[in-house]
Design a protein around this motif. Structure first.
Motif, PDB file in Angstrom:
ATOM      1  N   VAL A  26      32.447  89.080  10.354  1.00  0.00           N
ATOM      2  CA  VAL A  26      33.413  88.513  11.837  1.00  0.00           C
ATOM      3  C   VAL A  26      34.082  86.925  10.723  1.00  0.00           C
ATOM      4  O   VAL A  26      33.175  86.032  10.434  1.00  0.00           O
ATOM      5  CB  VAL A  26      32.833  88.320  12.880  1.00  0.00           C
ATOM      6  CG1 VAL A  26      33.880  87.469  13.081  1.00  0.00           C
ATOM      7  CG2 VAL A  26      32.619  89.766  13.319  1.00  0.00           C
ATOM      8  N   ALA A  27      34.980  86.989   9.718  1.00  0.00           N
ATOM      9  CA  ALA A  27      35.407  85.700   9.265  1.00  0.00           C
ATOM     10  C   ALA A  27      35.502  84.311  10.384  1.00  0.00           C
ATOM     11  O   ALA A  27      35.008  83.306   9.279  1.00  0.00           O
ATOM     12  CB  ALA A  27      36.644  85.427   8.402  1.00  0.00           C
ATOM     13  N   LYS A  28      35.601  84.474  11.104  1.00  0.00           N
ATOM     14  CA  LYS A  28      36.211  83.794  12.567  1.00  0.00           C
ATOM     15  C   LYS A  28      35.220  82.825  12.604  1.00  0.00           C
ATOM     16  O   LYS A  28      34.760  81.249  13.210  1.00  0.00           O
ATOM     17  CB  LYS A  28      36.472  83.791  13.604  1.00  0.00           C
ATOM     18  CG  LYS A  28      36.828  82.403  14.866  1.00  0.00           C
ATOM     19  CD  LYS A  28      37.979  82.777  15.509  1.00  0.00           C
ATOM     20  CE  LYS A  28      37.789  81.911  16.342  1.00  0.00           C
ATOM     21  NZ  LYS A  28      38.949  81.893  17.116  1.00  0.00           N
ATOM     22  N   VAL A  29      33.607  83.273  12.574  1.00  0.00           N
ATOM     23  CA  VAL A  29      32.350  83.129  12.600  1.00  0.00           C
ATOM     24  C   VAL A  29      31.524  83.043  11.758  1.00  0.00           C
ATOM     25  O   VAL A  29      30.207  82.336  11.519  1.00  0.00           O
ATOM     26  CB  VAL A  29      31.918  83.083  14.150  1.00  0.00           C
ATOM     27  CG1 VAL A  29      32.715  82.759  15.007  1.00  0.00           C
ATOM     28  CG2 VAL A  29      31.150  84.979  14.329  1.00  0.00           C
ATOM     29  N   ASP A  30      32.265  83.359   9.820  1.00  0.00           N
ATOM     30  CA  ASP A  30      30.857  83.239   8.991  1.00  0.00           C
ATOM     31  C   ASP A  30      29.672  84.322   9.473  1.00  0.00           C
ATOM     32  O   ASP A  30      28.994  84.228   9.074  1.00  0.00           O
ATOM     33  CB  ASP A  30      30.501  82.317   8.008  1.00  0.00           C
ATOM     34  CG  ASP A  30      31.958  81.604   7.903  1.00  0.00           C
ATOM     35  OD1 ASP A  30      32.748  82.060   7.256  1.00  0.00           O
ATOM     36  OD2 ASP A  30      32.436  80.042   7.773  1.00  0.00           O
ATOM     37  N   GLN A  31      30.098  85.295  10.062  1.00  0.00           N
ATOM     38  CA  GLN A  31      29.004  86.160  10.574  1.00  0.00           C
ATOM     39  C   GLN A  31      28.908  87.490  10.283  1.00  0.00           C
ATOM     40  O   GLN A  31      30.083  88.260   9.990  1.00  0.00           O
ATOM     41  CB  GLN A  31      28.640  86.101  11.967  1.00  0.00           C
ATOM     42  CG  GLN A  31      27.605  86.751  12.600  1.00  0.00           C
ATOM     43  CD  GLN A  31      27.604  86.475  13.543  1.00  0.00           C
ATOM     44  OE1 GLN A  31      27.963  87.699  14.656  1.00  0.00           O
ATOM     45  NE2 GLN A  31      26.664  85.975  14.305  1.00  0.00           N
ATOM     46  N   LEU A  32      27.402  88.496   8.854  1.00  0.00           N
ATOM     47  CA  LEU A  32      27.380  89.271   8.867  1.00  0.00           C
ATOM     48  C   LEU A  32      26.341  90.511   9.859  1.00  0.00           C
ATOM     49  O   LEU A  32      25.248  89.747  10.385  1.00  0.00           O
ATOM     50  CB  LEU A  32      27.391  89.257   7.558  1.00  0.00           C
ATOM     51  CG  LEU A  32      27.049  91.156   7.414  1.00  0.00           C
ATOM     52  CD1 LEU A  32      28.275  91.616   6.523  1.00  0.00           C
ATOM     53  CD2 LEU A  32      26.241  90.958   6.000  1.00  0.00           C
ATOM     54  N   GLN A  33      26.803  91.183  10.244  1.00  0.00           N
ATOM     55  CA  GLN A  33      25.545  92.155  11.512  1.00  0.00           C
ATOM     56  C   GLN A  33      25.629  93.419  10.173  1.00  0.00           C
ATOM     57  O   GLN A  33      26.711  93.651  10.638  1.00  0.00           O
ATOM     58  CB  GLN A  33      26.243  92.034  13.178  1.00  0.00           C
ATOM     59  CG  GLN A  33      26.517  91.163  14.176  1.00  0.00           C
ATOM     60  CD  GLN A  33      27.377  91.194  14.625  1.00  0.00           C
ATOM     61  OE1 GLN A  33      26.985  92.471  15.026  1.00  0.00           O
ATOM     62  NE2 GLN A  33      28.475  90.223  14.989  1.00  0.00           N
ATOM     63  N   ASP A  54      30.327  87.218   0.520  1.00  0.00           N
ATOM     64  CA  ASP A  54      29.851  86.723  -0.547  1.00  0.00           C
ATOM     65  C   ASP A  54      27.949  86.584  -0.073  1.00  0.00           C
ATOM     66  O   ASP A  54      27.197  87.900  -0.594  1.00  0.00           O
ATOM     67  CB  ASP A  54      29.909  86.673  -1.733  1.00  0.00           C
ATOM     68  CG  ASP A  54      31.569  87.801  -1.926  1.00  0.00           C
ATOM     69  OD1 ASP A  54      31.845  88.360  -1.304  1.00  0.00           O
ATOM     70  OD2 ASP A  54      31.997  86.992  -2.778  1.00  0.00           O
ATOM     71  N   LYS A  55      27.653  85.542  -0.122  1.00  0.00           N
ATOM     72  CA  LYS A  55      26.628  85.006   0.225  1.00  0.00           C
ATOM     73  C   LYS A  55      25.613  85.831   1.314  1.00  0.00           C
ATOM     74  O   LYS A  55      24.461  86.295   0.824  1.00  0.00           O
ATOM     75  CB  LYS A  55      26.977  84.032   0.367  1.00  0.00           C
ATOM     76  CG  LYS A  55      26.858  82.413  -0.253  1.00  0.00           C
ATOM     77  CD  LYS A  55      27.270  81.352   0.076  1.00  0.00           C
ATOM     78  CE  LYS A  55      27.286  80.059  -0.806  1.00  0.00           C
ATOM     79  NZ  LYS A  55      27.565  78.767  -0.857  1.00  0.00           N
ATOM     80  N   ALA A  56      26.479  86.451   2.684  1.00  0.00           N
ATOM     81  CA  ALA A  56      25.950  86.981   3.525  1.00  0.00           C
ATOM     82  C   ALA A  56      25.289  88.028   3.436  1.00  0.00           C
ATOM     83  O   ALA A  56      24.097  89.034   3.550  1.00  0.00           O
ATOM     84  CB  ALA A  56      26.899  87.047   4.518  1.00  0.00           C
ATOM     85  N   ILE A  57      26.537  88.737   2.426  1.00  0.00           N
ATOM     86  CA  ILE A  57      25.864  90.943   2.323  1.00  0.00           C
ATOM     87  C   ILE A  57      24.499  90.192   0.707  1.00  0.00           C
ATOM     88  O   ILE A  57      23.789  91.239   1.315  1.00  0.00           O
ATOM     89  CB  ILE A  57      27.215  90.856   1.206  1.00  0.00           C
ATOM     90  CG1 ILE A  57      28.512  91.405   1.984  1.00  0.00           C
ATOM     91  CG2 ILE A  57      26.474  92.114   0.460  1.00  0.00           C
ATOM     92  CD1 ILE A  57      29.788  91.568   1.460  1.00  0.00           C
ATOM     93  N   ALA A  58      24.557  89.146   0.126  1.00  0.00           N
ATOM     94  CA  ALA A  58      23.175  89.379  -0.886  1.00  0.00           C
ATOM     95  C   ALA A  58      22.210  88.626   0.051  1.00  0.00           C
ATOM     96  O   ALA A  58      21.663  89.612   0.034  1.00  0.00           O
ATOM     97  CB  ALA A  58      23.649  88.256  -1.723  1.00  0.00           C
ATOM     98  N   LEU A  59      21.829  88.132   0.843  1.00  0.00           N
ATOM     99  CA  LEU A  59      21.358  87.424   1.826  1.00  0.00           C
ATOM    100  C   LEU A  59      20.586  89.087   3.155  1.00  0.00           C
ATOM    101  O   LEU A  59      19.570  88.850   3.015  1.00  0.00           O
ATOM    102  CB  LEU A  59      21.602  87.164   3.364  1.00  0.00           C
ATOM    103  CG  LEU A  59      21.446  85.073   2.492  1.00  0.00           C
ATOM    104  CD1 LEU A  59      21.842  83.944   3.729  1.00  0.00           C
ATOM    105  CD2 LEU A  59      20.036  84.816   2.123  1.00  0.00           C
ATOM    106  N   ALA A  60      22.094  90.243   3.743  1.00  0.00           N
ATOM    107  CA  ALA A  60      21.493  91.531   3.892  1.00  0.00           C
ATOM    108  C   ALA A  60      20.522  92.374   3.244  1.00  0.00           C
ATOM    109  O   ALA A  60      19.959  92.638   3.179  1.00  0.00           O
ATOM    110  CB  ALA A  60      22.677  91.639   4.406  1.00  0.00           C
TER     111      ALA A  60
END
Length: 65
Positions: A26-33, A54-60
């Motif tokens: 969700v780009a509006k809140v810079d959140q990956l679930q 990309d940063k969120a995906i790496a963390l996931a």
């Protein structure tokens, strides 16, 4: 998920393939679930930046997604 986002001001939900059992950005809140297996999920919110997704995906991935 779309109803929840609407309550917080909207935002488009984008599926992220190849990450966990199912993942959404969700780009509006810079959140990956990301759902990892049957009994775990990770929710990652990162600071706004051009490479936030990309940063969120790496963390996931580090979390096992």
């Amino acid at each position: 998920m779309k109803q929840t986002l609407a309550a917080f001001g909207g935002g488009e939900v984008e599926s992220v393939s190849g990450l966990g059992k199912a993942s959404f950005w969700v780009a509006k809140v810079d959140q990956l679930q990301s759902f990892i297996g049957e009994d775990r999920m990770v929710l990652i919110t990162v600071p706004d930046s051009p490479d936030a997704k990309d940063k969120a995906i790496a963390l996931a991935r580090k979390a096992g997604a």
